[in-house]
Motif scaffolding. Structure first.
Motif, PDB file in Angstrom:
ATOM      1  N   UNK A 198      -1.225   2.539   2.573  1.00  0.00           N
ATOM      2  CA  UNK A 198      -0.574   3.057   1.376  1.00  0.00           C
ATOM      3  C   UNK A 198       0.298   1.934   0.826  1.00  0.00           C
ATOM      4  N   UNK A 199       0.290   1.755  -0.485  1.00  0.00           N
ATOM      5  CA  UNK A 199       0.990   0.625  -1.077  1.00  0.00           C
ATOM      6  C   UNK A 199       1.763   1.084  -2.301  1.00  0.00           C
ATOM      7  N   UNK A 200       2.970   0.546  -2.429  1.00  0.00           N
ATOM      8  CA  UNK A 200       3.776   0.801  -3.620  1.00  0.00           C
ATOM      9  C   UNK A 200       4.581  -0.452  -3.898  1.00  0.00           C
ATOM     10  N   UNK A 201       4.110  -1.233  -4.856  1.00  0.00           N
ATOM     11  CA  UNK A 201       4.786  -2.488  -5.172  1.00  0.00           C
ATOM     12  C   UNK A 201       4.774  -3.426  -3.978  1.00  0.00           C
ATOM     13  N   UNK A 202       5.970  -3.836  -3.548  1.00  0.00           N
ATOM     14  CA  UNK A 202       6.081  -4.768  -2.421  1.00  0.00           C
ATOM     15  C   UNK A 202       6.081  -4.059  -1.070  1.00  0.00           C
ATOM     16  N   UNK A 203       6.046  -2.736  -1.085  1.00  0.00           N
ATOM     17  CA  UNK A 203       6.060  -1.971   0.165  1.00  0.00           C
ATOM     18  C   UNK A 203       4.663  -1.478   0.488  1.00  0.00           C
ATOM     19  N   UNK A 204       4.335  -1.522   1.767  1.00  0.00           N
ATOM     20  CA  UNK A 204       3.059  -0.973   2.209  1.00  0.00           C
ATOM     21  C   UNK A 204       3.238  -0.419   3.609  1.00  0.00           C
ATOM     22  N   UNK A 205       2.358   0.523   3.967  1.00  0.00           N
ATOM     23  CA  UNK A 205       2.457   1.134   5.276  1.00  0.00           C
ATOM     24  C   UNK A 205       1.083   1.544   5.753  1.00  0.00           C
TER      25      UNK A 205
END
Lengths: 113, 112
Positions: free
Chosen positions: B56-63
């Motif tokens: 899952x990705x949102x801008x500079x964050x991912x998990x």
């Protein structure tokens, strides 16, 4: 849209005094409601949850109690506060029909002196 | 007993660095793993993960979630001072009440 309110935002109480923290949710019906406590710099500890009016489940033995007198109102209480009751209290709601996510209120910071 | 363990407990890096936060869990009836960011007050939702190997990705964050290893990581690239916060990992169980078990969080501080 849904909103969740907590009152008050900050509270300083002497040991042995009573406590009442209020949480209300708007824009949804029949939510699951939760009370959490967060000690300084720590994670969230689930205290109580409710799946309906008058239905309260307690997760940990403690000096606190909870009530749900109306569908969108959740109250956290104590008859006599202890020093160890200090912390950041968060209320959360979940729409059980749509999502796994819980949404948090702004919290109440309680200091017991 | 069900539990969620996060590491490190605290992390200080410089702006622009990349960080990886870890979460491991032991729960009886896993349904989903959630990541939250908590700045000064209420935690705000970041990601929900239910399937292994899907990022899952949102801008500079991912998990990403690894159900075989019972763990998840949260990556933040090109960190900014606004990323400073406590990052909470939580597990939702299968139950009528949808209880969520939280880890103790990772306190991330970004130095300019």
């Amino acid at each position: 849209s849904q909103t969740i309110h907590q009152w008050p935002a900050t509270l300083v109480q002497p040991v042995g005094s009573p406590l009442s923290l209020e949480c209300t949710v708007e824009g949804t019906s029949n939510p699951n409601l939760y009370w959490y406590r967060q000690a300084a710099g720590r994670g969230l500890q689930l205290l109580f949850y409710s799946v309906g009016i008058g239905q309260i489940s307690s997760e940990v033995p403690q000096n606190l109690s909870a009530s749900r007198p109306q569908d969108r109102q959740f109250i956290l209480s104590s008859k006599k506060l202890l020093l160890s009751d200090s912390g950041f209290y968060l209320c959360a709601w979940r729409d059980r029909t749509s999502t796994d996510t819980q949404y948090f209120g702004p919290g109440t910071r309680l200091t017991v002196l | 007993e069900d539990k969620v363990v996060q590491s490190p407990l605290s992390l200080v890096v410089h702006e622009g660095d990349t960080v990886t936060l870890n979460c491991s869990y032991e729960v009886t009836n896993f349904r989903s793993l959630l990541w939250y960011k908590q700045e000064k007050k209420a935690p705000t939702f970041l990601f929900m993960l239910t399937s292994s190997g899907i990022e899952k990705k949102s801008g500079r964050l991912s998990s990403i979630l690894d159900k075989k290893e019972l763990s998840s990581i949260l990556n933040i690239t090109a960190t900014q001072t606004g990323d400073s916060a406590i990052y909470l990992c939580a597990i939702r169980e299968y139950s009528s009440a949808s209880k969520i078990i939280f880890g103790s969080g990772t306190r991330l501080s970004i130095r300019p």
